[in-house]
Motif scaffolding. Structure first.
Motif, PDB file in Angstrom:
ATOM      1  N   THR A 225       0.225  85.826  37.715  1.00 38.50           N
ATOM      2  CA  THR A 225      -0.317  86.166  39.032  1.00 38.50           C
ATOM      3  C   THR A 225       0.337  85.299  40.101  1.00 38.50           C
ATOM      4  O   THR A 225       0.861  84.212  39.812  1.00 38.50           O
ATOM      5  CB  THR A 225      -1.836  85.953  39.071  1.00 38.50           C
ATOM      6  OG1 THR A 225      -2.114  84.558  38.839  1.00 38.50           O
ATOM      7  CG2 THR A 225      -2.536  86.794  38.007  1.00 38.50           C
ATOM      8  N   PRO A 226       0.313  85.748  41.358  1.00 40.59           N
ATOM      9  CA  PRO A 226       0.885  84.921  42.433  1.00 40.59           C
ATOM     10  C   PRO A 226       0.225  83.546  42.506  1.00 40.59           C
ATOM     11  O   PRO A 226       0.905  82.542  42.756  1.00 40.59           O
ATOM     12  CB  PRO A 226       0.608  85.743  43.697  1.00 40.59           C
ATOM     13  CG  PRO A 226       0.501  87.154  43.218  1.00 40.59           C
ATOM     14  CD  PRO A 226      -0.121  87.077  41.861  1.00 40.59           C
ATOM     15  N   GLU A 227      -1.090  83.502  42.271  1.00 40.02           N
ATOM     16  CA  GLU A 227      -1.798  82.221  42.338  1.00 40.02           C
ATOM     17  C   GLU A 227      -1.325  81.268  41.225  1.00 40.02           C
ATOM     18  O   GLU A 227      -1.131  80.072  41.463  1.00 40.02           O
ATOM     19  CB  GLU A 227      -3.308  82.440  42.219  1.00 40.02           C
ATOM     20  CG  GLU A 227      -3.937  83.173  43.389  1.00 40.02           C
ATOM     21  CD  GLU A 227      -3.815  84.685  43.254  1.00 40.02           C
ATOM     22  OE1 GLU A 227      -4.287  85.388  44.162  1.00 40.02           O
ATOM     23  OE2 GLU A 227      -3.247  85.166  42.241  1.00 40.02           O
ATOM     24  N   ARG A 229       1.588  81.299  39.755  1.00 39.29           N
ATOM     25  CA  ARG A 229       2.952  80.859  40.049  1.00 39.29           C
ATOM     26  C   ARG A 229       2.951  79.733  41.084  1.00 39.29           C
ATOM     27  O   ARG A 229       3.727  78.781  40.979  1.00 39.29           O
ATOM     28  CB  ARG A 229       3.798  82.040  40.525  1.00 39.29           C
ATOM     29  CG  ARG A 229       4.147  83.029  39.402  1.00 39.29           C
ATOM     30  CD  ARG A 229       5.279  83.952  39.817  1.00 39.29           C
ATOM     31  NE  ARG A 229       4.901  84.834  40.912  1.00 39.29           N
ATOM     32  CZ  ARG A 229       4.356  86.035  40.748  1.00 39.29           C
ATOM     33  NH1 ARG A 229       4.118  86.499  39.521  1.00 39.29           N
ATOM     34  NH2 ARG A 229       4.059  86.788  41.787  1.00 39.29           N
TER      35      ARG A 229
END
Length: 304
Positions: A225-227, A229
């Motif tokens: 997920t972007p979070e 990363r």
């Protein structure tokens, strides 16, 4: 950089060992020096802890005594000292069950050497474990306590006590491998004893740590997920800053950049009554999610 999941280990088998072995095992967690443990290392280690007054380490050895005292006023004399961190229960007329850590018994002798029950308990323990008391024995030695009968209560005897007494006198140690946000909350519990991996002394650039910082995988962000990363990037950058600072700084200085996500090891030692309280607070939906991640399975394992 290494990323691992949180975990725990119930150290019930440790209580089957002698006091010195228990204390050394727990104390070396702080410095991650378990590699120095051998068949002859326990006594020198605990003797040094006692000599230098490293009292928190001495809390990791708990002993129970059954005491028959000849004079009724001895109990009032003991309670007048306002004993700290001793669990005291009356089992029969003029008979006590007393449980406490090595630290608790040592401090009773240091601060209340004139109390007759303290003299009796200290003399009994010092005869069997002289390395804990060598530097604090009163001048002139211990006074004889005629009619006082004392014995050590073994773990299997504690386990056979009626439930209300067992909850107070049976202790259990658990080692947690979690992030530092979790340990910040756990160490607020009383009465418990704690020993934790020390970032002040552990130098994570050393080979014994693989030359890297270990982080606990956050339960809040799914892989990819972007979070996640962003979190991963922050940890990688922090590790590089920490390792760079170690080139010119001590670990206690460089650690100031390390985040809550750092892996740490913490031993929690408490009686069963306090563990019940911990589980009541730390397994509910209102508890911090990372705390629940380890406390719920621990509670389930202990309660079957």
């Amino acid at each position: 950089m290494k990323i691992i999941p949180p975990s725990y280990e119930i150290l019930d088998a440790l209580d089957q060992q002698g006091l010195a072995v228990r204390i050394e095992f727990s104390g070396r967690i702080c410095y991650k020096s378990e590699d120095k443990i051998d068949k002859d290392s326990a006594l020198p280690f605990v003797s040094k802890m006692a000599e230098h007054g490293h009292n928190s380490v001495l809390e990791m050895g708990v002993v129970s005594l059954r005491i028959r005292y000849p004079e009724p006023d001895m109990l009032a004399e003991l309670y007048a000292t306002q004993p700290r961190y001793l669990q005291i229960d009356t089992q029969a007329e003029n008979t006590l069950l007393v449980t406490g850590s090595v630290r608790a018994f040592r401090e009773m002798l240091i601060f209340h050497p004139g109390c007759r029950l303290v003299q009796g308990m200290s003399a009994f323990l010092a005869e069997r474990h002289p390395y804990f008391f060598a530097t604090i024995i009163p001048e002139g030695g211990f006074q004889d306590q005629p009619g006082m009968i004392m014995s050590k209560v073994r773990l299997h005897e504690i386990d056979k006590l009626p439930q209300p007494l067992r909850l107070k006198h049976r202790h259990l140690a658990v080692k947690f491998i979690v992030n530092r946000a979790v340990t910040h909350e756990i160490v607020r519990h009383r009465p418990c004893s704690f020993l934790q991996e020390s970032q002040r002394y552990c130098r994570y650039a050393d080979n014994k740590f693989g030359g890297e910082v270990t982080f606990i995988k956050p339960m809040f962000y799914g892989d990819g997920t972007p979070e996640y990363r962003l979190w991963h990037q922050a940890m990688a950058e922090t590790e590089q800053l920490y390792l760079k600072l170690l080139e010119t700084s001590t670990p206690q200085a460089a650690r100031t950049v390390l985040p809550n996500s750092c892996k740490t090891e913490l031993i929690v030692y408490a009686n069963l009554q306090e563990w019940r309280h911990i589980f009541r607070l730390r397994t509910t939906k209102a508890a911090e999610p990372s705390m629940r991640e380890v406390m719920i399975p621990l509670h389930q394992e202990l309660t079957g």
